[in-house]
Design a protein around this motif. Structure first.
Motif, mmCIF file in Angstrom:
data_model
loop_
_atom_site.group_PDB
_atom_site.id
_atom_site.type_symbol
_atom_site.label_atom_id
_atom_site.label_comp_id
_atom_site.label_asym_id
_atom_site.label_seq_id
_atom_site.Cartn_x
_atom_site.Cartn_y
_atom_site.Cartn_z
ATOM 1 N N ARG A 1 0.839 -1.196 0.000
ATOM 2 C CA ARG A 1 0.000 0.000 0.000
ATOM 3 C C ARG A 1 0.877 1.249 0.000
ATOM 4 O O ARG A 1 2.027 1.208 0.450
ATOM 5 N N GLN A 2 0.285 2.306 -0.523
ATOM 6 C CA GLN A 2 0.985 3.582 -0.573
ATOM 7 C C GLN A 2 0.010 4.692 -0.216
ATOM 8 O O GLN A 2 -0.973 4.911 -0.938
ATOM 9 N N ALA A 3 0.297 5.359 0.881
ATOM 10 C CA ALA A 3 -0.504 6.490 1.309
ATOM 11 C C ALA A 3 0.077 7.768 0.718
ATOM 12 O O ALA A 3 1.263 7.810 0.367
ATOM 13 N N PRO A 4 -0.716 8.818 0.613
ATOM 14 C CA PRO A 4 -0.219 10.078 0.047
ATOM 15 C C PRO A 4 1.009 10.582 0.797
ATOM 16 O O PRO A 4 1.019 10.662 2.028
ATOM 17 N N GLY A 5 2.047 10.897 0.039
ATOM 18 C CA GLY A 5 3.255 11.431 0.631
ATOM 19 C C GLY A 5 4.151 10.419 1.307
ATOM 20 O O GLY A 5 5.164 10.788 1.913
ATOM 21 N N LYS A 6 3.797 9.134 1.212
ATOM 22 C CA LYS A 6 4.585 8.089 1.859
ATOM 23 C C LYS A 6 5.078 7.082 0.838
ATOM 24 O O LYS A 6 4.565 6.996 -0.276
ATOM 25 N N GLU A 7 6.073 6.314 1.237
ATOM 26 C CA GLU A 7 6.603 5.274 0.363
ATOM 27 C C GLU A 7 5.686 4.053 0.375
ATOM 28 O O GLU A 7 4.947 3.825 1.325
ATOM 29 N N ARG A 8 5.770 3.286 -0.689
ATOM 30 C CA ARG A 8 5.015 2.048 -0.752
ATOM 31 C C ARG A 8 5.569 1.075 0.292
ATOM 32 O O ARG A 8 6.774 0.935 0.439
ATOM 33 N N GLU A 9 4.656 0.394 0.985
ATOM 34 C CA GLU A 9 5.080 -0.514 2.035
ATOM 35 C C GLU A 9 4.373 -1.859 1.899
ATOM 36 O O GLU A 9 3.244 -1.928 1.410
ATOM 37 N N LEU A 10 5.054 -2.896 2.352
ATOM 38 C CA LEU A 10 4.467 -4.222 2.347
ATOM 39 C C LEU A 10 3.394 -4.312 3.428
ATOM 40 O O LEU A 10 3.637 -3.955 4.582
ATOM 41 N N VAL A 11 2.233 -4.824 3.039
ATOM 42 C CA VAL A 11 1.158 -5.073 3.990
ATOM 43 C C VAL A 11 1.195 -6.528 4.453
ATOM 44 O O VAL A 11 1.191 -6.816 5.640
ATOM 45 N N ALA A 12 1.226 -7.437 3.484
ATOM 46 C CA ALA A 12 1.253 -8.862 3.802
ATOM 47 C C ALA A 12 1.678 -9.632 2.570
ATOM 48 O O ALA A 12 1.473 -9.171 1.440
ATOM 49 N N ASN A 13 2.275 -10.798 2.791
ATOM 50 C CA ASN A 13 2.554 -11.682 1.671
ATOM 51 C C ASN A 13 2.288 -13.127 2.065
ATOM 52 O O ASN A 13 2.178 -13.453 3.247
ATOM 53 N N ILE A 14 2.173 -13.960 1.047
ATOM 54 C CA ILE A 14 1.870 -15.368 1.272
ATOM 55 C C ILE A 14 2.630 -16.193 0.243
ATOM 56 O O ILE A 14 2.579 -15.920 -0.956
ATOM 57 N N ALA A 15 3.344 -17.187 0.734
ATOM 58 C CA ALA A 15 4.119 -18.052 -0.135
ATOM 59 C C ALA A 15 3.220 -19.109 -0.769
ATOM 60 O O ALA A 15 2.065 -19.285 -0.366
ATOM 61 N N SER A 16 3.766 -19.804 -1.743
ATOM 62 C CA SER A 16 2.975 -20.810 -2.444
ATOM 63 C C SER A 16 2.507 -21.921 -1.511
ATOM 64 O O SER A 16 1.444 -22.507 -1.716
ATOM 65 N N GLY A 17 3.285 -22.178 -0.454
ATOM 66 C CA GLY A 17 2.909 -23.216 0.502
ATOM 67 C C GLY A 17 1.957 -22.746 1.578
ATOM 68 O O GLY A 17 1.484 -23.545 2.390
ATOM 69 N N GLY A 18 1.692 -21.435 1.602
ATOM 70 C CA GLY A 18 0.719 -20.905 2.543
ATOM 71 C C GLY A 18 1.275 -20.113 3.717
ATOM 72 O O GLY A 18 0.504 -19.532 4.476
ATOM 73 N N SER A 19 2.582 -20.088 3.867
ATOM 74 C CA SER A 19 3.132 -19.310 4.985
ATOM 75 C C SER A 19 2.922 -17.824 4.717
ATOM 76 O O SER A 19 3.007 -17.370 3.578
ATOM 77 N N THR A 20 2.649 -17.086 5.773
ATOM 78 C CA THR A 20 2.293 -15.674 5.644
ATOM 79 C C THR A 20 3.205 -14.767 6.463
ATOM 80 O O THR A 20 3.868 -15.199 7.408
ATOM 81 N N ASN A 21 3.183 -13.503 6.088
ATOM 82 C CA ASN A 21 3.977 -12.482 6.772
ATOM 83 C C ASN A 21 3.168 -11.196 6.734
ATOM 84 O O ASN A 21 2.573 -10.867 5.698
ATOM 85 N N TYR A 22 3.123 -10.483 7.867
ATOM 86 C CA TYR A 22 2.327 -9.268 7.969
ATOM 87 C C TYR A 22 3.140 -8.110 8.518
ATOM 88 O O TYR A 22 4.032 -8.290 9.353
ATOM 89 N N ALA A 23 2.792 -6.915 8.070
ATOM 90 C CA ALA A 23 3.333 -5.713 8.694
ATOM 91 C C ALA A 23 2.781 -5.631 10.114
ATOM 92 O O ALA A 23 1.640 -6.023 10.378
ATOM 93 N N ASP A 24 3.578 -5.109 11.024
ATOM 94 C CA ASP A 24 3.148 -5.013 12.419
ATOM 95 C C ASP A 24 1.857 -4.213 12.555
ATOM 96 O O ASP A 24 1.018 -4.511 13.406
ATOM 97 N N SER A 25 1.690 -3.218 11.713
ATOM 98 C CA SER A 25 0.541 -2.320 11.818
ATOM 99 C C SER A 25 -0.787 -2.998 11.472
ATOM 100 O O SER A 25 -1.846 -2.459 11.811
ATOM 101 N N VAL A 26 -0.742 -4.147 10.820
ATOM 102 C CA VAL A 26 -1.992 -4.807 10.410
ATOM 103 C C VAL A 26 -2.175 -6.176 11.064
ATOM 104 O O VAL A 26 -3.225 -6.811 10.870
ATOM 105 N N LYS A 27 -1.206 -6.626 11.826
ATOM 106 C CA LYS A 27 -1.318 -7.941 12.467
ATOM 107 C C LYS A 27 -2.561 -8.009 13.352
ATOM 108 O O LYS A 27 -2.841 -7.086 14.113
ATOM 109 N N GLY A 28 -3.277 -9.100 13.212
ATOM 110 C CA GLY A 28 -4.486 -9.291 14.000
ATOM 111 C C GLY A 28 -5.726 -8.668 13.387
ATOM 112 O O GLY A 28 -6.839 -8.916 13.856
ATOM 113 N N ARG A 29 -5.556 -7.838 12.370
ATOM 114 C CA ARG A 29 -6.700 -7.186 11.712
ATOM 115 C C ARG A 29 -6.870 -7.636 10.271
ATOM 116 O O ARG A 29 -7.992 -7.729 9.784
ATOM 117 N N PHE A 30 -5.765 -7.881 9.581
ATOM 118 C CA PHE A 30 -5.812 -8.260 8.168
ATOM 119 C C PHE A 30 -5.430 -9.731 8.022
ATOM 120 O O PHE A 30 -4.601 -10.256 8.787
#
Length: 121
Positions: A38-67
């Protein structure tokens, strides 16, 4: 090449939910990691979450537990379920996939066009 079509963005009140979808198509041999940035106005693009082909996931701290990120490998689609949305989640959300396509030896990253998410009362 890979084409990415995103959907599901919009305007939602704080505390609300949205579900983003991103469908990949083209001469795909294999999709490795699928991600949302995601990219907010005036900010750099940042990773929100990703998921590998096997299903393992990774989240930004700011969205953990919500996304929650998920994927449907049979349909080359990645989803982002966003709950308890906050005004600071307002941004353009971009889908990104790392994929190997026919005719290329190495995998490459492909980007969607972006979908606007606005959280406001």
């Amino acid at each position: 090449q890979v084409q990415l079509v995103e959907s599901g963005g919009g305007l939602v009140q704080p505390g609300g939910s949205l579900r983003l979808s991103c469908a990949a198509s083209g001469s795909i041999v294999r999709i490795n990691v699928m991600a949302w940035y995601r990219q907010a106005p005036g900010k750099e693009r940042e990773l929100v979450a990703n998921i590998a082909s096997g299903g393992s996931t990774n989240y930004a701290d700011s969205v953990k537990g919500r996304f929650t990120i998920s994927r449907d490998n049979a349909n080359n689609t990645v989803y982002l379920q966003m709950n308890s949305l906050k005004p600071e989640d307002t941004a353009i959300y971009f889908c990104n996939v790392n994929s190997k396509v026919v005719g290329r030896f190495v995998s490459q990253n492909y980007w969607g066009q972006g979908t606007q998410v606005t959280v406001s009362s």
